[in-house]
Design a protein around this motif. Sequence first.
Motif, PDB file in Angstrom:
ATOM      1  N   GLU A  39      56.030  65.279  88.685  1.00  0.00           N
ATOM      2  CA  GLU A  39      55.810  64.423  89.899  1.00  0.00           C
ATOM      3  C   GLU A  39      54.536  64.897  90.443  1.00  0.00           C
ATOM      4  OE1 GLU A  39      60.494  63.587  90.768  1.00  0.00           O
ATOM      5  OE2 GLU A  39      59.448  65.425  91.559  1.00  0.00           O
ATOM      6  N   LEU A  40      54.176  66.026  90.454  1.00  0.00           N
ATOM      7  CA  LEU A  40      52.916  66.644  91.245  1.00  0.00           C
ATOM      8  C   LEU A  40      51.672  66.092  90.481  1.00  0.00           C
ATOM      9  CD1 LEU A  40      51.350  68.160  93.395  1.00  0.00           C
ATOM     10  CD2 LEU A  40      51.637  70.177  91.854  1.00  0.00           C
ATOM     11  N   THR A  41      51.733  66.179  88.930  1.00  0.00           N
ATOM     12  CA  THR A  41      50.687  65.305  88.275  1.00  0.00           C
ATOM     13  C   THR A  41      50.612  63.966  88.702  1.00  0.00           C
ATOM     14  OG1 THR A  41      51.250  67.028  86.339  1.00  0.00           O
ATOM     15  CG2 THR A  41      50.212  64.863  85.780  1.00  0.00           C
ATOM     16  N   ASN A  42      51.659  63.264  88.728  1.00  0.00           N
ATOM     17  CA  ASN A  42      51.471  61.989  89.136  1.00  0.00           C
ATOM     18  C   ASN A  42      50.789  61.448  90.617  1.00  0.00           C
ATOM     19  OD1 ASN A  42      52.120  60.874  86.353  1.00  0.00           O
ATOM     20  ND2 ASN A  42      54.124  61.060  86.911  1.00  0.00           N
ATOM     21  N   ALA A  43      51.426  62.445  91.475  1.00  0.00           N
ATOM     22  CA  ALA A  43      50.764  62.233  92.861  1.00  0.00           C
ATOM     23  C   ALA A  43      49.357  62.495  92.818  1.00  0.00           C
ATOM     24  CB  ALA A  43      51.667  63.111  93.592  1.00  0.00           C
ATOM     25  N   THR A  45      47.008  62.498  90.567  1.00  0.00           N
ATOM     26  CA  THR A  45      46.314  61.803  89.675  1.00  0.00           C
ATOM     27  C   THR A  45      46.142  60.407  90.313  1.00  0.00           C
ATOM     28  OG1 THR A  45      46.928  63.027  87.820  1.00  0.00           O
ATOM     29  CG2 THR A  45      45.927  60.561  87.646  1.00  0.00           C
ATOM     30  N   ASP A  46      47.208  59.998  91.218  1.00  0.00           N
ATOM     31  CA  ASP A  46      47.182  58.475  91.791  1.00  0.00           C
ATOM     32  C   ASP A  46      46.128  58.617  93.032  1.00  0.00           C
ATOM     33  OD1 ASP A  46      49.190  57.545  90.152  1.00  0.00           O
ATOM     34  OD2 ASP A  46      50.920  57.845  91.492  1.00  0.00           O
ATOM     35  N   ALA A  47      46.168  60.078  93.553  1.00  0.00           N
ATOM     36  CA  ALA A  47      45.265  60.088  94.925  1.00  0.00           C
ATOM     37  C   ALA A  47      44.212  60.428  94.626  1.00  0.00           C
ATOM     38  CB  ALA A  47      45.881  61.240  95.533  1.00  0.00           C
ATOM     39  N   VAL A  48      43.555  61.247  93.525  1.00  0.00           N
ATOM     40  CA  VAL A  48      42.248  61.523  93.100  1.00  0.00           C
ATOM     41  C   VAL A  48      41.640  61.294  91.874  1.00  0.00           C
ATOM     42  CG1 VAL A  48      42.236  63.055  95.058  1.00  0.00           C
ATOM     43  CG2 VAL A  48      42.703  63.835  92.960  1.00  0.00           C
ATOM     44  N   GLY A  49      42.551  60.732  90.998  1.00  0.00           N
ATOM     45  CA  GLY A  49      42.206  60.267  89.885  1.00  0.00           C
ATOM     46  C   GLY A  49      42.021  61.530  88.928  1.00  0.00           C
ATOM     47  N   ASP A  50      40.552  61.923  88.233  1.00  0.00           N
ATOM     48  CA  ASP A  50      40.669  62.889  87.348  1.00  0.00           C
ATOM     49  C   ASP A  50      39.976  64.232  87.988  1.00  0.00           C
ATOM     50  OD1 ASP A  50      38.070  61.804  87.442  1.00  0.00           O
ATOM     51  OD2 ASP A  50      37.981  61.534  85.146  1.00  0.00           O
ATOM     52  N   SER A  51      39.961  64.154  89.534  1.00  0.00           N
ATOM     53  CA  SER A  51      39.258  65.359  90.228  1.00  0.00           C
ATOM     54  C   SER A  51      40.205  66.431  89.984  1.00  0.00           C
ATOM     55  CB  SER A  51      38.872  64.949  91.622  1.00  0.00           C
ATOM     56  OG  SER A  51      37.967  63.798  91.627  1.00  0.00           O
ATOM     57  N   PRO A  52      39.518  67.592  90.152  1.00  0.00           N
ATOM     58  CA  PRO A  52      40.518  68.913  90.172  1.00  0.00           C
ATOM     59  C   PRO A  52      41.392  69.051  91.272  1.00  0.00           C
ATOM     60  CG  PRO A  52      38.461  69.458  89.386  1.00  0.00           C
ATOM     61  CD  PRO A  52      38.235  68.088  89.781  1.00  0.00           C
ATOM     62  N   ASP A 119      35.241  67.894 102.788  1.00  0.00           N
ATOM     63  CA  ASP A 119      35.204  66.452 102.770  1.00  0.00           C
ATOM     64  C   ASP A 119      36.419  65.915 101.596  1.00  0.00           C
ATOM     65  OD1 ASP A 119      35.021  63.846 103.753  1.00  0.00           O
ATOM     66  OD2 ASP A 119      33.360  63.440 102.596  1.00  0.00           O
ATOM     67  N   LEU A 120      37.615  66.787 101.635  1.00  0.00           N
ATOM     68  CA  LEU A 120      38.316  66.204 100.579  1.00  0.00           C
ATOM     69  C   LEU A 120      38.968  65.021 100.901  1.00  0.00           C
ATOM     70  CD1 LEU A 120      40.001  69.803  99.842  1.00  0.00           C
ATOM     71  CD2 LEU A 120      37.907  68.625  98.773  1.00  0.00           C
ATOM     72  N   SER A 121      39.485  64.265 100.059  1.00  0.00           N
ATOM     73  CA  SER A 121      40.116  63.107 100.131  1.00  0.00           C
ATOM     74  C   SER A 121      41.798  62.998 100.563  1.00  0.00           C
ATOM     75  CB  SER A 121      40.388  62.146  98.553  1.00  0.00           C
ATOM     76  OG  SER A 121      39.023  61.867  98.143  1.00  0.00           O
ATOM     77  N   VAL A 122      42.274  64.311 100.133  1.00  0.00           N
ATOM     78  CA  VAL A 122      43.620  64.288 100.520  1.00  0.00           C
ATOM     79  C   VAL A 122      44.164  65.818 100.584  1.00  0.00           C
ATOM     80  CG1 VAL A 122      44.659  64.120  98.141  1.00  0.00           C
ATOM     81  CG2 VAL A 122      46.254  63.616 100.031  1.00  0.00           C
ATOM     82  N   GLY A 123      45.168  66.091 101.384  1.00  0.00           N
ATOM     83  CA  GLY A 123      45.633  67.606 101.455  1.00  0.00           C
ATOM     84  C   GLY A 123      47.273  67.382 101.281  1.00  0.00           C
ATOM     85  N   ASP A 141      57.425  64.694 100.142  1.00  0.00           N
ATOM     86  CA  ASP A 141      57.428  63.291 100.228  1.00  0.00           C
ATOM     87  C   ASP A 141      56.589  62.682  98.998  1.00  0.00           C
ATOM     88  OD1 ASP A 141      59.123  63.150 102.329  1.00  0.00           O
ATOM     89  OD2 ASP A 141      57.351  62.932 103.644  1.00  0.00           O
ATOM     90  N   ALA A 142      55.500  63.414  98.779  1.00  0.00           N
ATOM     91  CA  ALA A 142      54.538  62.992  97.663  1.00  0.00           C
ATOM     92  C   ALA A 142      55.191  62.974  96.569  1.00  0.00           C
ATOM     93  CB  ALA A 142      53.274  63.766  97.656  1.00  0.00           C
ATOM     94  N   LEU A 143      55.923  64.216  95.973  1.00  0.00           N
ATOM     95  CA  LEU A 143      56.765  64.117  95.158  1.00  0.00           C
ATOM     96  C   LEU A 143      57.747  63.185  94.618  1.00  0.00           C
ATOM     97  CD1 LEU A 143      55.177  66.983  94.614  1.00  0.00           C
ATOM     98  CD2 LEU A 143      57.438  67.959  93.807  1.00  0.00           C
ATOM     99  N   ASP A 144      58.526  63.083  95.701  1.00  0.00           N
ATOM    100  CA  ASP A 144      59.801  61.971  95.662  1.00  0.00           C
ATOM    101  C   ASP A 144      59.121  60.575  95.345  1.00  0.00           C
ATOM    102  OD1 ASP A 144      61.474  64.002  96.198  1.00  0.00           O
ATOM    103  OD2 ASP A 144      61.678  63.418  98.416  1.00  0.00           O
ATOM    104  N   ALA A 145      57.951  60.117  95.985  1.00  0.00           N
ATOM    105  CA  ALA A 145      57.331  58.679  95.824  1.00  0.00           C
ATOM    106  C   ALA A 145      56.705  58.805  94.301  1.00  0.00           C
ATOM    107  CB  ALA A 145      56.497  58.555  96.759  1.00  0.00           C
ATOM    108  N   ALA A 146      56.532  59.928  93.655  1.00  0.00           N
ATOM    109  CA  ALA A 146      55.717  59.809  92.350  1.00  0.00           C
ATOM    110  C   ALA A 146      56.798  59.391  91.205  1.00  0.00           C
ATOM    111  CB  ALA A 146      54.910  61.208  92.016  1.00  0.00           C
ATOM    112  N   ALA A 147      56.232  59.135  89.937  1.00  0.00           N
ATOM    113  CA  ALA A 147      56.730  59.009  88.934  1.00  0.00           C
ATOM    114  C   ALA A 147      57.293  60.404  88.159  1.00  0.00           C
ATOM    115  CB  ALA A 147      56.178  58.052  87.892  1.00  0.00           C
ATOM    116  N   PHE A 148      58.376  60.148  87.702  1.00  0.00           N
ATOM    117  CA  PHE A 148      58.940  61.543  86.938  1.00  0.00           C
ATOM    118  C   PHE A 148      58.866  61.755  85.576  1.00  0.00           C
ATOM    119  CE2 PHE A 148      62.512  58.531  87.621  1.00  0.00           C
ATOM    120  CZ  PHE A 148      62.949  58.656  86.467  1.00  0.00           C
ATOM    121  N   THR A 149      57.963  60.756  85.220  1.00  0.00           N
ATOM    122  CA  THR A 149      57.703  60.759  83.518  1.00  0.00           C
ATOM    123  C   THR A 149      56.088  60.827  83.467  1.00  0.00           C
ATOM    124  OG1 THR A 149      57.809  58.439  83.472  1.00  0.00           O
ATOM    125  CG2 THR A 149      59.705  59.677  82.833  1.00  0.00           C
TER     126      THR A 149
END
Length: 515
Positions: A39-43, A45-52, A119-123, A141-149
């Motif tokens: 879920e964290l992986t998806n959250a 990736t959805d927020a910042v793409g392939d940025s670390p 100047d980060l996009s999200v915390g 909340d971010a984990l709950d909203a993210a896909a679990f696969t």
Amino acid sequence: MHYLEAFERSVRVHGDDTAILTDDGRSFTYDEFDRRSTELTNAVTDAVGDSPLAVLTLNGPAAAEAMITGHKRGTPTVQLAFRGTAGELVDMVETAGADALLFDDANADTAVDVIDGADLSVGFHAGSAAVDHPDVVDYEDALDAAAFTLPDRLPADGKTNIFYTSGTTSAPKALAFDGEQMWTGAYQGVMEHGIDQTDLAIVTTPWYHMVTSDAWLYPHWMAGATVLLHEDFDPAEVLELVEDNGATGLLAVPTQLSLLNDVQENAADPYDTSTLSYVRTGGSVVTEELVERTSEFLSEHLYNTYGMTEGGPNFTFAHPSVQDDHPGTIGKESFSWELRVVETAPVTEHPDPEAEVGPGEQGEIIARGPGVPDGYIDNPEAEEKSFFDEWLRTRDVAEVDEDGFLYITDRVDNMFISGGENIYPAEVERAIDGHPAVAETLVFGRDDPEWGKKVTAIVVAEADVDAEELDDFCCKHDGLANYKRPREYVVREEPLPRTDTGTVQRQQAIDRHFD
């Protein structure tokens, strides 16, 4: 093999077993650990793409989940030192190219400064404290909203972890590792300690250190064991956790071991630590006295290890059985390494790998193996000094005994270790030199029974200043982390002694005040 494959095996085999315990009583199975890290992986990736993703937390589930997330993304998790200042952390985040920051309550104020400064996009805030920032979202909340696969396109074929180690300048040096290198370190840790699914290990050292991650956490998860995350080191609490949970493994730097021994020695009713079957230490010199006290008050199963962030998994380990005949040794090379002790060379030159020293002689340790990274991120000058051909130079001076066991004796340069942390004098000297009353400074490590080496400063003053004022200046310095701050000052008026070419005669100055 990549580490993610080993983790996935643990999830398949040990899904209902406990992967993580916390010191406040929470528990996570391998299935839960797997789901939350996905879920964290998806959250992210959805927020910042392939940025670390950068992480600034104490030891806790969010840090653990972020470690696995780096492997599931194939994009690195940036492991930040929570002891760093906001200014240092902004530089680290920018060097890594991160665009998101995961943080906890303990680091919330600093995290907000880092988010704005870089100047980060999200915390992602893992905690319950009030954080008023438009770009901060709640972690759960971010984990709950993210896909679990995990989507088919992940993981990408990239790096998985970025670690930092202080360099000879004030800027930390960043190193990126991939999943295969992390797997190498993990299996080595399993072999060194014989870790299996029945083990429960206490984590007392900061998760962001290479030794904590690649030589402790990753091996235990590879083996299907349980780790108990101790958020902020307290010796009595650690001993209580060992006793209450029947812990079999403990990771602690020598300073921590000394404090644990003190508690046991002075307790009317010492804690029961008889379940400990492997205690891992390293990071600074392990004295014969420390080995003896640990055997008496904590456990006879003390493993002394030696490594550095640049090398990934540790270079050496000393099995407890060798300490009686070789007290203080760091052992011999570990499973994935070839080490040589060669004639020392100046920092500006590469040592000769063929110039090995003999028994009883001293030389610099150089190493090669599959755990060595490509080099530093965006620091070619430092990379040229440390990486050459297949070899990594450590700048650590060691003596080899007749049986081939190694003993660390010095540094090629002036770095010293205080409380398990690397201290580079030039960095501290530059900070103190910024005081208007200071003309020049010499920083070194003075022997100390608790810290190993105590950060000590000889200050040449050109105006009236005392130790209290200098300490207050260092405490407020944005570029100097607290653990690097001197604990003792000598203020003098005469200039530091120098050679004809202008080099400070360090030992002469030290002997003048600490003979």
